[in-house]
Design an enzyme around this catalytic site. Sequence first.
Site, PDB file in Angstrom:
ATOM      1  N   CYS A 134      33.615  38.965  38.684  1.00  0.00           N
ATOM      2  CA  CYS A 134      34.168  39.226  37.349  1.00  0.00           C
ATOM      3  C   CYS A 134      33.966  37.991  36.474  1.00  0.00           C
ATOM      4  CB  CYS A 134      35.644  39.599  37.443  1.00  0.00           C
ATOM      5  SG  CYS A 134      36.398  39.937  35.840  1.00  0.00           S
ATOM      6  N   CYS A 172      42.851  42.861  40.485  1.00  0.00           N
ATOM      7  CA  CYS A 172      43.463  43.593  39.376  1.00  0.00           C
ATOM      8  C   CYS A 172      43.236  45.087  39.458  1.00  0.00           C
ATOM      9  CB  CYS A 172      42.964  43.037  38.047  1.00  0.00           C
ATOM     10  SG  CYS A 172      41.218  43.387  37.716  1.00  0.00           S
TER      11      CYS A 172
END
Lengths: 383, 406
Positions: A106, A204
């Site tokens: 990410c 997440c």
Amino acid sequence: MRAGRPRVLVAMSGGVDSSVAAALLVEQGYDVIGVTLQIWPEGIRPPGRHVGCCSVDAVDDARRVADRLGIPYYVFDFQEIFRRTVIAPFTRAYLQGQTPNPCVWCNEHVKFGALLDRAVQLGAEAVATGHYARVEQDPETGRWLLMRPRDRRKDQTYVLWPLTQEQLARVRFPLAPYTKEEVRELARARRLPVAYKPESQEICFIPDDDYRRYLREHAPEAVRPGEIVDTQGRVLGQHPGVAFFTIGQRKGLGLAAGRPLYVVDIDPAANRVVVGERDEARAWGLEARAVNWIAVPGLSEPARVEARIRRNAPDAPAVIEPAGGDPRRVLCRFDQPQWAVTPGQSVVWYAGDVVVGGGVIARAVKEEPPAGHTTPVEAPALA
Amino acid sequence: MMKDVIYLDNAATTPMCPRARETMARLIEHGLADANPSSPHRPGRRVRALLDDARDAVARLVGATPGEILFTSGGTESDNLGLRGAAHAMLRERGRRGVVVSAIEHHAVLEAARALEREGFVVEVAPCTRQGVVTREAVELAVGRIEARGERVGVIAVMLVNNEVGTVQPVADVAALARSRGALVMTDAVQAPFAEELDVERLGCDVMALSAHKFGGPQGVGLLYVRRGVPFDPILFGGGQERVLRPGTENVAGIVGLAAALAWAREERQAIEAHKRRLEARLLARLQERVPDVELNTGDAPRSPGLLSLHVPGIEAEALLVELDLAGVACSYGAACSSGSLRPSHVLQAMGLDEARVRCSIRVSIGPFNTLEEMDRAADRMAAAIGKLRAAGRTAVTVVGGVSVS
């Protein structure tokens, strides 16, 4: 918007760290634009307890903070890039018997990839985040260095190792000089509406950190049952799929061996999980692939470093050397054997506070090096 | 908000017209709505009279009778109540389980249809043309698919003006088709308050939704026309307000504001439409002069003046809207959604536009209170923003997703 002030895009999650990062940049005189990346389909939130970043709640919180700071704020839809560069490889890695670090990708592809491109497009000189890490330019070599932050306990350099020199030149980590407690205090002093929010969860997009449920729901066709064997190849039982196991795992094996057994190897080709004694999950070294050098342009000689093989593992003294002819592959030998060297996890090499470089663990090297093969202690220290 | 912002997002919310502002301000300032219109006393009756007057006025303005007007909390509720109320009643009374919606309906209709589908209704979607128009033939084919599945169609929903691209839909034709099949036709007219054809007799619709903040009224209030005598069920339960079809104490100040705004909108309709048409021509001419490759996504399809879907080749809408916001031009992607982020427009997708074109399109919606002079400045700012992004586009730092990660 005053002309002449350098513009910075701040990735805001609605949490205390990125909110304080944004506030600090505003105070330092930057032309700050707040953004939140929407990585989930509209209206669909990860089920379960909801404290993760990048959700609609996060957007609401971040928007309030931006409003309080008087900065423009936007939500960017990065679902597609996130799916392609983080979620898909995450699933793929597990199905290949590896244990991935999705936050690393990410950072590489989303926050300091697509978002950085967007920032440059919008005339910003950098992307800032609430990461605990430090970036400095080496006055002698001109190289951009990634360094540990002041708060060593919050050190997030482990998930930032793939950043290139071009990326590091355009990254700002305003929290580098602060401890987490100080950051909370800064938030309180500025009456930011997030000061008392709890820490967000680890991954997440995985509700409750239950990645096994996630895989069962999102890649059921690829999860195939197979055999659990010992290190001699004797079949001890069945497993529901290699994706549900990681090196060093003891629970959930479903074996009645009368003594604790640990996952010591995963063989995706044979669809087998190999178990053994605790000591058999130790390795003397590893081979890393996809290596990225930060403090140095490359590696030609063996060098002494401290290696981190998991987010929370202690740093292990080691020597790194080029592995064969591929400059993106490195052999890393520990002074002492390390427990649960796990393919798919990142390995990051440090010289003091400086990140030398990092890579993805391709395989563990179990064998003790033959005496006299190398003398690691004599290798020069880097940086 | 910056003083200097040019507001071109009227399809999201149109600023309130002076008439509605003044009417509501007077009402609130003098406490004229400070009683419950259902109460059995003089103050209550006085408020009730305001409500009745508003209902009479609204009914007259859309060609209906007062008993056919329900007040709601806005467009989303009107769309939900309209579709669900009609669908459930048509199933209950006529055994008709089929629902046809067009592919370019607002999410308030599409999601309501999806909810009906989960409840066992048989839903078919009528596609649109490349230019964003749903033809009578497309609706007829969708009805045929319902029948092929062994069901009869109960409700057909086709909007009057699309909220993302502005195309006008042939609602009267669809209504004629619906009538011939014994189905009800619902039209979401939320984006058509200034349209000439906004008249329930002229449209031949059975159910019609409107929202006050699209025609100079306040947010949080809308209306639903339901033709007398057609099967219709409530979705909320409670008191007996709005003929039991929409219980709950009425938002009297909002309704009075809605009525004042609708009166203004219908009286000034021609002038407003002409004004928007003039502004749109000015904006487009000046913009295309500076950025020749900007074009309308809807071709020469009939379109509501002022509502434009513009394709800016090679420039992602997300980046352009940030640049425009910073430069003082407020416009949007398509529909305004909760988080304010871009989701690929289902309307542009339904029109068959490729992904790049969908991502590189913005919605500009001109309103009654924009000025000609604003169009010149807006066009200049847009051209500057596009130029800036095109220049920056050649200096990307990383190759997005270009590096293999496994």
